[in-house]
Design a protein around this motif. Structure first.
Motif, PDB file in Angstrom:
ATOM      1  N   VAL A   1       9.469  15.436  17.106  1.00  0.00           N
ATOM      2  CA  VAL A   1      10.735  14.739  17.408  1.00  0.00           C
ATOM      3  C   VAL A   1      11.643  15.562  18.341  1.00  0.00           C
ATOM      4  O   VAL A   1      12.856  15.544  18.213  1.00  0.00           O
ATOM      5  CB  VAL A   1      11.484  14.344  16.100  1.00  0.00           C
ATOM      6  CG1 VAL A   1      12.514  13.256  16.362  1.00  0.00           C
ATOM      7  CG2 VAL A   1      10.545  13.867  15.004  1.00  0.00           C
TER       8      VAL A   1
ATOM      9  N   THR B   1      15.770  16.264  24.670  1.00  0.00           N
ATOM     10  CA  THR B   1      16.917  16.830  25.378  1.00  0.00           C
ATOM     11  C   THR B   1      17.717  15.655  25.930  1.00  0.00           C
ATOM     12  O   THR B   1      17.126  14.701  26.458  1.00  0.00           O
ATOM     13  CB  THR B   1      16.452  17.735  26.549  1.00  0.00           C
ATOM     14  OG1 THR B   1      15.711  18.829  26.005  1.00  0.00           O
ATOM     15  CG2 THR B   1      17.622  18.289  27.340  1.00  0.00           C
TER      16      THR B   1
ATOM     17  N   SER C   1      15.408  19.233  32.419  1.00  0.00           N
ATOM     18  CA  SER C   1      14.859  20.096  33.487  1.00  0.00           C
ATOM     19  C   SER C   1      15.648  21.389  33.682  1.00  0.00           C
ATOM     20  O   SER C   1      15.751  21.904  34.788  1.00  0.00           O
ATOM     21  CB  SER C   1      14.766  19.325  34.820  1.00  0.00           C
ATOM     22  OG  SER C   1      13.793  18.328  34.702  1.00  0.00           O
TER      23      SER C   1
ATOM     24  N   GLY D   1      15.022  23.802  31.242  1.00  0.00           N
ATOM     25  CA  GLY D   1      14.255  24.680  30.356  1.00  0.00           C
ATOM     26  C   GLY D   1      14.750  24.661  28.906  1.00  0.00           C
ATOM     27  O   GLY D   1      14.358  25.520  28.105  1.00  0.00           O
TER      28      GLY D   1
ATOM     29  N   SER E   1      12.042  23.771  26.139  1.00  0.00           N
ATOM     30  CA  SER E   1      11.066  24.876  26.096  1.00  0.00           C
ATOM     31  C   SER E   1      11.646  26.041  25.286  1.00  0.00           C
ATOM     32  O   SER E   1      10.946  26.658  24.476  1.00  0.00           O
ATOM     33  CB  SER E   1      10.742  25.373  27.514  1.00  0.00           C
ATOM     34  OG  SER E   1      10.287  24.314  28.309  1.00  0.00           O
TER      35      SER E   1
ATOM     36  N   ASN F   1       3.109  12.288  28.757  1.00  0.00           N
ATOM     37  CA  ASN F   1       4.326  13.111  28.779  1.00  0.00           C
ATOM     38  C   ASN F   1       4.083  14.451  29.501  1.00  0.00           C
ATOM     39  O   ASN F   1       3.766  15.469  28.882  1.00  0.00           O
ATOM     40  CB  ASN F   1       4.821  13.347  27.341  1.00  0.00           C
ATOM     41  CG  ASN F   1       6.266  13.835  27.300  1.00  0.00           C
ATOM     42  OD1 ASN F   1       6.741  14.445  28.258  1.00  0.00           O
ATOM     43  ND2 ASN F   1       6.944  13.581  26.203  1.00  0.00           N
TER      44      ASN F   1
ATOM     45  N   ALA G   1       6.118  16.477  31.032  1.00  0.00           N
ATOM     46  CA  ALA G   1       7.078  17.563  30.763  1.00  0.00           C
ATOM     47  C   ALA G   1       6.628  18.367  29.539  1.00  0.00           C
ATOM     48  O   ALA G   1       6.592  19.611  29.583  1.00  0.00           O
ATOM     49  CB  ALA G   1       8.478  16.994  30.547  1.00  0.00           C
TER      50      ALA G   1
HETATM   51  C1  LIG Z   1      10.422  15.632  27.292  1.00  0.00           C
HETATM   52  C2  LIG Z   1      11.799  16.281  27.193  1.00  0.00           C
HETATM   53  C3  LIG Z   1      12.004  16.721  25.747  1.00  0.00           C
HETATM   54  C4  LIG Z   1      11.845  17.500  28.132  1.00  0.00           C
HETATM   55  O1  LIG Z   1      13.041  18.224  27.893  1.00  0.00           O
HETATM   56  P1  LIG Z   1      13.643  19.270  28.950  1.00  0.00           P
HETATM   57  O2  LIG Z   1      14.673  20.067  28.249  1.00  0.00           O
HETATM   58  O3  LIG Z   1      13.995  18.569  30.191  1.00  0.00           O
HETATM   59  O4  LIG Z   1      12.341  20.162  29.200  1.00  0.00           O
HETATM   60  P2  LIG Z   1      12.280  21.556  30.016  1.00  0.00           P
HETATM   61  O5  LIG Z   1      13.423  21.633  30.958  1.00  0.00           O
HETATM   62  O6  LIG Z   1      12.092  22.636  29.033  1.00  0.00           O
HETATM   63  O7  LIG Z   1      10.978  21.336  30.882  1.00  0.00           O
HETATM   64  C5  LIG Z   1       9.676  21.569  30.429  1.00  0.00           C
HETATM   65  C6  LIG Z   1       8.741  21.480  31.639  1.00  0.00           C
HETATM   66  O8  LIG Z   1       8.617  20.115  32.054  1.00  0.00           O
HETATM   67  C7  LIG Z   1       9.012  19.957  33.403  1.00  0.00           C
HETATM   68  N1  LIG Z   1       9.670  18.657  33.487  1.00  0.00           N
HETATM   69  C8  LIG Z   1      10.892  18.320  33.015  1.00  0.00           C
HETATM   70  N2  LIG Z   1      11.082  16.993  33.209  1.00  0.00           N
HETATM   71  C9  LIG Z   1       9.947  16.519  33.772  1.00  0.00           C
HETATM   72  C10 LIG Z   1       9.518  15.232  34.199  1.00  0.00           C
HETATM   73  N3  LIG Z   1      10.309  14.161  34.045  1.00  0.00           N
HETATM   74  N4  LIG Z   1       8.291  15.100  34.728  1.00  0.00           N
HETATM   75  C11 LIG Z   1       7.454  16.154  34.857  1.00  0.00           C
HETATM   76  N5  LIG Z   1       7.813  17.424  34.470  1.00  0.00           N
HETATM   77  C12 LIG Z   1       9.040  17.583  33.943  1.00  0.00           C
HETATM   78  C13 LIG Z   1       9.928  21.130  33.693  1.00  0.00           C
HETATM   79  O9  LIG Z   1       9.973  21.432  35.068  1.00  0.00           O
HETATM   80  C14 LIG Z   1       9.259  22.214  32.871  1.00  0.00           C
HETATM   81  O10 LIG Z   1       8.115  22.694  33.536  1.00  0.00           O
HETATM   82  P3  LIG Z   1       8.091  24.175  34.178  1.00  0.00           P
HETATM   83  O11 LIG Z   1       8.532  25.107  33.068  1.00  0.00           O
HETATM   84  O12 LIG Z   1       6.686  24.338  34.584  1.00  0.00           O
HETATM   85  O13 LIG Z   1       9.085  24.105  35.300  1.00  0.00           O
HETATM   86  C15 LIG Z   1      12.932  15.297  27.627  1.00  0.00           C
HETATM   87  O14 LIG Z   1      12.599  14.747  28.875  1.00  0.00           O
HETATM   88  C16 LIG Z   1      13.127  14.156  26.631  1.00  0.00           C
HETATM   89  O15 LIG Z   1      13.941  14.277  25.699  1.00  0.00           O
HETATM   90  N6  LIG Z   1      12.403  13.040  26.787  1.00  0.00           N
HETATM   91  C17 LIG Z   1      12.463  11.931  25.868  1.00  0.00           C
HETATM   92  C18 LIG Z   1      11.938  12.249  24.464  1.00  0.00           C
HETATM   93  C19 LIG Z   1      10.576  12.913  24.473  1.00  0.00           C
HETATM   94  O16 LIG Z   1       9.682  12.574  25.245  1.00  0.00           O
HETATM   95  N7  LIG Z   1      10.406  13.878  23.555  1.00  0.00           N
HETATM   96  C20 LIG Z   1       9.196  14.664  23.404  1.00  0.00           C
HETATM   97  C21 LIG Z   1       8.174  14.087  22.508  1.00  0.00           C
HETATM   98  S1  LIG Z   1       8.672  13.733  20.867  1.00  0.00           S
END
Ligand SMILES: CC(C)(COP(=O)(O)OP(=O)(O)OC[C@H]1O[C@@H](n2cnc3c(N)ncnc32)[C@H](O)[C@@H]1OP(=O)(O)O)[C@@H](O)C(=O)NCCC(=O)NCCS
Length: 295
Positions: A229, A232, A238, A240, A243, A268, A270
């Motif tokens: 769950v 962000t 984006s 970090g 992560s 997914n 990211a």
């Molecule tokens: C998936 C999610 C949690 C990512 O959160 P975030 O804080 O933006 O993630 P980070 O910034 O730590 O990025 C992680 C990596 O993904 C990459 N990234 C971020 N958004 C991206 C996107 N839309 N497409 C591709 N890569 C992406 C980042 O560049 C990073 O890669 P790198 O370290 O090689 O540069 C967020 O987009 C989200 O809440 N999405 C909806 C809910 C979801 O899918 N939750 C996860 C599963 S339960």
């Protein structure tokens, strides 16, 4: 099938499941937490003992009072023989085939069995099959052959630095469940909110609070010990943040000796990149969930 009684048998089961990792991962993680306080009050059923073929973990009957609550009405399954497991899973004493429920397993081979049973019981099934990852320290400890085979790093990967002046690391509060629930792919309803509240109350969680002290990124654990769950807020993505939060959560879990694992949707990108950065090990088997609804 019959329930395993007593701490000793459950410890034997936990040790025995290690030998079948990663196919047993979902059940292993659940049994690990049954043996460490059992906050969800789950029970383990086996078809034979000690040479079991199938293990089913489920809540106590008295905790399954809402027929529509498939988050609570969840069964974890591991079997050495899917065909033989069909009879066990079809039994009303093992699975309550009058309710809405989920089956979770790290064995995709159960799909045929579950689809067969659903057809005979007039159920509709929604199968989700996602990538499964194990933390590198967990793999090193429990399944080192997986690391050898892939020649993967034995060390955790580190996330990039975040702006420490702007964000504060904290743990989730149960009042934040409403917010977390809105962003959960499998949630967004009242029952999923109650499930998230219970997970927050029962297990470790981590989050980052933004400049106004509001939630911007988070992760938690479910009753199977899986990190789940995560999310962000769109305006903070984006940078970090997830992560960083997941890195902190995995470190804390490692320190407590908890197994670290998670799943990621195949689309997914990211979360897949994040798993790669943190050196989470992709498993040769997948994460499966079957959401079963009576027709
Ligand atoms: C998936 C999610 C949690 C990512 O959160 P975030 O804080 O933006 O993630 P980070 O910034 O730590 O990025 C992680 C990596 O993904 C990459 N990234 C971020 N958004 C991206 C996107 N839309 N497409 C591709 N890569 C992406 C980042 O560049 C990073 O890669 P790198 O370290 O090689 O540069 C967020 O987009 C989200 O809440 N999405 C909806 C809910 C979801 O899918 N939750 C996860 C599963 S339960």
């Amino acid at each position: 099938m019959f329930p395993l009684q007593g701490a000793q048998m459950l410890q034997v089961l936990e040790k025995s499941l290690i030998k079948s990792l990663p196919a047993s991962l979902k059940v292993y993680g659940t049994v690990f937490h049954i043996n460490h306080g059992n906050p969800f009050k789950l029970k383990a059923l086996v078809d034979k003992w000690p040479d079991f073929n199938t293990v089913v973990i489920r809540p106590q009957e008295q905790d399954m009072t809402d027929d529509l609550d498939h988050y609570t009405n969840t069964y974890q399954v591991y079997t050495k023989d899917p065909q033989e497991a069909q009879e066990s899973l079809g039994s009303p004493e093992v699975i309550n085939w009058k309710q809405h429920f989920q089956i979770q397993s790290s064995q995709s081979s159960l799909n045929e069995v579950i689809q067969n049973l659903a057809a005979t019981k007039s159920y509709q099934v929604k199968h989700s099959e996602n990538f499964l990852y194990m933390g590198s320290q967990t793999a090193k400890k429990l399944a080192p052959s997986l690391l050898d085979a892939k020649k993967l790093s034995l060390h955790d990967g580190k996330p990039k630095a975040i702006n420490q002046d702007m964000f504060q690391l904290s743990s989730l509060d149960v009042t934040q469940a409403t917010f977390v629930n809105k962003f959960w792919y499998f949630g967004g309803n009242e029952r999923s909110q109650r499930f998230i509240e219970r997970c927050i109350r029962s297990f470790l969680s981590f989050c980052l609070l933004g400049p106004e002290g509001t939630l911007v990124s988070w992760t938690l654990m479910d009753q199977t010990g899986e990190m789940r769950v995560a999310g962000t807020l769109p305006e903070y993505r984006s940078q970090g943040l997830v992560s960083y939060v997941i890195y902190k959560q995995a470190l804390a879990m490692d320190k407590l000796g908890f197994p670290v694992y998670s799943h990621v949707d195949k689309s997914n990108k990211a979360m897949q990149r994040m798993s790669h950065t943190l050196h989470h090990i992709p498993m040769p088997c997948n994460w499966n969930q079957w959401h079963c609804t009576p027709l």
